[in-house]
Design an enzyme around this catalytic site. Sequence first.
Site, PDB file in Angstrom:
ATOM      1  N   HIS A  54      -1.047  -4.434   3.031  1.00  0.00           N
ATOM      2  CA  HIS A  54      -2.199  -5.281   3.370  1.00  0.00           C
ATOM      3  C   HIS A  54      -3.237  -5.186   2.259  1.00  0.00           C
ATOM      4  O   HIS A  54      -3.809  -4.130   2.024  1.00  0.00           O
ATOM      5  CB  HIS A  54      -2.814  -4.860   4.708  1.00  0.00           C
ATOM      6  CG  HIS A  54      -3.845  -5.831   5.204  1.00  0.00           C
ATOM      7  ND1 HIS A  54      -3.526  -7.111   5.600  1.00  0.00           N
ATOM      8  CD2 HIS A  54      -5.190  -5.719   5.342  1.00  0.00           C
ATOM      9  CE1 HIS A  54      -4.630  -7.737   5.973  1.00  0.00           C
ATOM     10  NE2 HIS A  54      -5.658  -6.922   5.815  1.00  0.00           N
ATOM     11  N   ARG A  82     -19.389  -7.533   5.856  1.00  0.00           N
ATOM     12  CA  ARG A  82     -18.718  -8.823   5.740  1.00  0.00           C
ATOM     13  C   ARG A  82     -19.596  -9.859   5.023  1.00  0.00           C
ATOM     14  O   ARG A  82     -19.096 -10.702   4.275  1.00  0.00           O
ATOM     15  CB  ARG A  82     -18.330  -9.324   7.139  1.00  0.00           C
ATOM     16  CG  ARG A  82     -17.305 -10.423   7.090  1.00  0.00           C
ATOM     17  CD  ARG A  82     -16.897 -10.851   8.473  1.00  0.00           C
ATOM     18  NE  ARG A  82     -18.000 -11.469   9.194  1.00  0.00           N
ATOM     19  CZ  ARG A  82     -17.851 -12.224  10.281  1.00  0.00           C
ATOM     20  NH1 ARG A  82     -16.664 -12.417  10.787  1.00  0.00           N
ATOM     21  NH2 ARG A  82     -18.886 -12.761  10.872  1.00  0.00           N
ATOM     22  N   ARG A 202     -10.175 -14.483  16.255  1.00  0.00           N
ATOM     23  CA  ARG A 202     -11.526 -15.055  16.209  1.00  0.00           C
ATOM     24  C   ARG A 202     -11.573 -16.266  15.290  1.00  0.00           C
ATOM     25  O   ARG A 202     -12.319 -17.207  15.547  1.00  0.00           O
ATOM     26  CB  ARG A 202     -12.522 -13.949  15.881  1.00  0.00           C
ATOM     27  CG  ARG A 202     -13.031 -13.705  14.567  1.00  0.00           C
ATOM     28  CD  ARG A 202     -13.916 -12.434  14.532  1.00  0.00           C
ATOM     29  NE  ARG A 202     -13.330 -11.384  13.716  1.00  0.00           N
ATOM     30  CZ  ARG A 202     -13.259 -11.427  12.402  1.00  0.00           C
ATOM     31  NH1 ARG A 202     -13.745 -12.456  11.742  1.00  0.00           N
ATOM     32  NH2 ARG A 202     -12.705 -10.452  11.733  1.00  0.00           N
ATOM     33  N   HIS A 263      -4.220  -3.424  11.518  1.00  0.00           N
ATOM     34  CA  HIS A 263      -5.245  -2.548  12.134  1.00  0.00           C
ATOM     35  C   HIS A 263      -4.830  -2.010  13.518  1.00  0.00           C
ATOM     36  O   HIS A 263      -4.512  -0.849  13.638  1.00  0.00           O
ATOM     37  CB  HIS A 263      -6.637  -3.195  12.229  1.00  0.00           C
ATOM     38  CG  HIS A 263      -7.192  -3.608  10.904  1.00  0.00           C
ATOM     39  ND1 HIS A 263      -7.376  -2.718   9.871  1.00  0.00           N
ATOM     40  CD2 HIS A 263      -7.588  -4.821  10.416  1.00  0.00           C
ATOM     41  CE1 HIS A 263      -7.862  -3.356   8.826  1.00  0.00           C
ATOM     42  NE2 HIS A 263      -8.002  -4.623   9.115  1.00  0.00           N
ATOM     43  N   ASP A 314      -6.045  -2.661   1.857  1.00  0.00           N
ATOM     44  CA  ASP A 314      -6.972  -3.623   2.454  1.00  0.00           C
ATOM     45  C   ASP A 314      -8.143  -3.989   1.544  1.00  0.00           C
ATOM     46  O   ASP A 314      -7.998  -4.806   0.643  1.00  0.00           O
ATOM     47  CB  ASP A 314      -7.426  -3.053   3.804  1.00  0.00           C
ATOM     48  CG  ASP A 314      -8.156  -4.055   4.683  1.00  0.00           C
ATOM     49  OD1 ASP A 314      -8.337  -5.193   4.245  1.00  0.00           O
ATOM     50  OD2 ASP A 314      -8.557  -3.698   5.808  1.00  0.00           O
TER      51      ASP A 314
END
Length: 421
Positions: A54, A82, A202, A263, A314
């Site tokens: 990932h 974010r 989401r 995750h 990640d």
Amino acid sequence: MRRTLLPDLVLDAHGAQGGVGATFENGRIVEVGPAKEGERLPGMALAPGFINDHSHAFQRGLRGAVERIEPSHPGDDFWTWRERMYALAEVLTPGSVREVSRCCYEEMLSAGYTSVTEFHYVHHRPDGTPYGDSNVLAKAVARAAEDTGIRLLLLPVAYARGGLPRFRDPSVQSFLQRVDDLRGWAEGRLLVEVGVAAHSVRAVPRGWLEEIGRYAHRHDLPLHIHADEQPREIEECQAEHGLRPIELLAQTGFLGPSTSIVHATHANGKELDLLSERGTSVCACPTTEGNLGDGFLPTEEILERDLRLSVGSDSHVRIDPFEELREIETNARRLSGRRNVLVAEGETTPTPYLLRAGWGRTGLKSGDPADLTEIDLSHPALADVEARDLPSALVFGSGSGVIAGTWVEGRKVYERGGASG
Ligand SMILES: [Zn+2]
């Protein structure tokens, strides 16, 4: 071309053996066994390369830049992080994507990763309109992988709502058309394979999940999605669908043996049972999950159900497979107050379980791609370690600095302190 490498030791998840050579031809291992003739690798152990399952390569650009509180966001958390990540994603260009991806993949090779799964969701111009070639950014990532010699599983990621305009496609049909085009383009590229992904429950509505799941299963493609990383995402999913994220994925046909949940940090027992029923795997990203304050992976529950586990770096706060593996067991120890927690049935140490998660295999064997690492046995971290303890010394006591060379598809693509060739 046929080559035999003769290291001091050949390592697998359970131990190390001397007097063994690894022979490969046309990028594949054809023999691992007793050998006297070949190219000597003095002071080296040979081991499988790690799979980085990932990656968001562009986030390598945030390294060191987000480890402080901004006055505008005194309570720093995942969601404020974010915002910083979006600001970086906003200014990417095809050229900068290739450059940052190359830098990131070079670091991966130097750390012993021979393969990377890129979860690619920056698709369009900043205002959301497509580039002339609507896959230009995905291709920039693929070219970066080819520049460095790392093996790439490229996952174009569906994004329907939220995020930045440049992440989003107007319909699931137009997204899947782009995936089709990219698959066609990648055909015949030796190191590049294309799968598909949805960003999260989401960012993608139910109808998209159904379509994307069907498409992936029909074409037998690897299929990934972020799920259960943050409690808020679970609450929002329950409010919208009356289901937790993995329950929704089960109901929409998204789960299967080629599906990977990235995750699963806050997955509950019922959700993990669903993954077990469908043969779905989990990708853990411990250094990133720790850095973002996500929480602890339910590793004991994952082991109990014998779910397949992989690791990813990640956000690339750190690129070191040994550290990812170590964190998994260390988290389990912190949570349980015990030692040697993730011990698979029939074993006495967590090391084989962890190395299988990192390598996606147990050791070098005939038929596998010749994706290898050379481990420097003279490195201070490995001094005075018995051959039989070497796998555990790597997982529990080493870092990526022990990697002296990396091979992909039978070609040396990284050599520490020297030119690769
Ligand atoms: Zn991610």
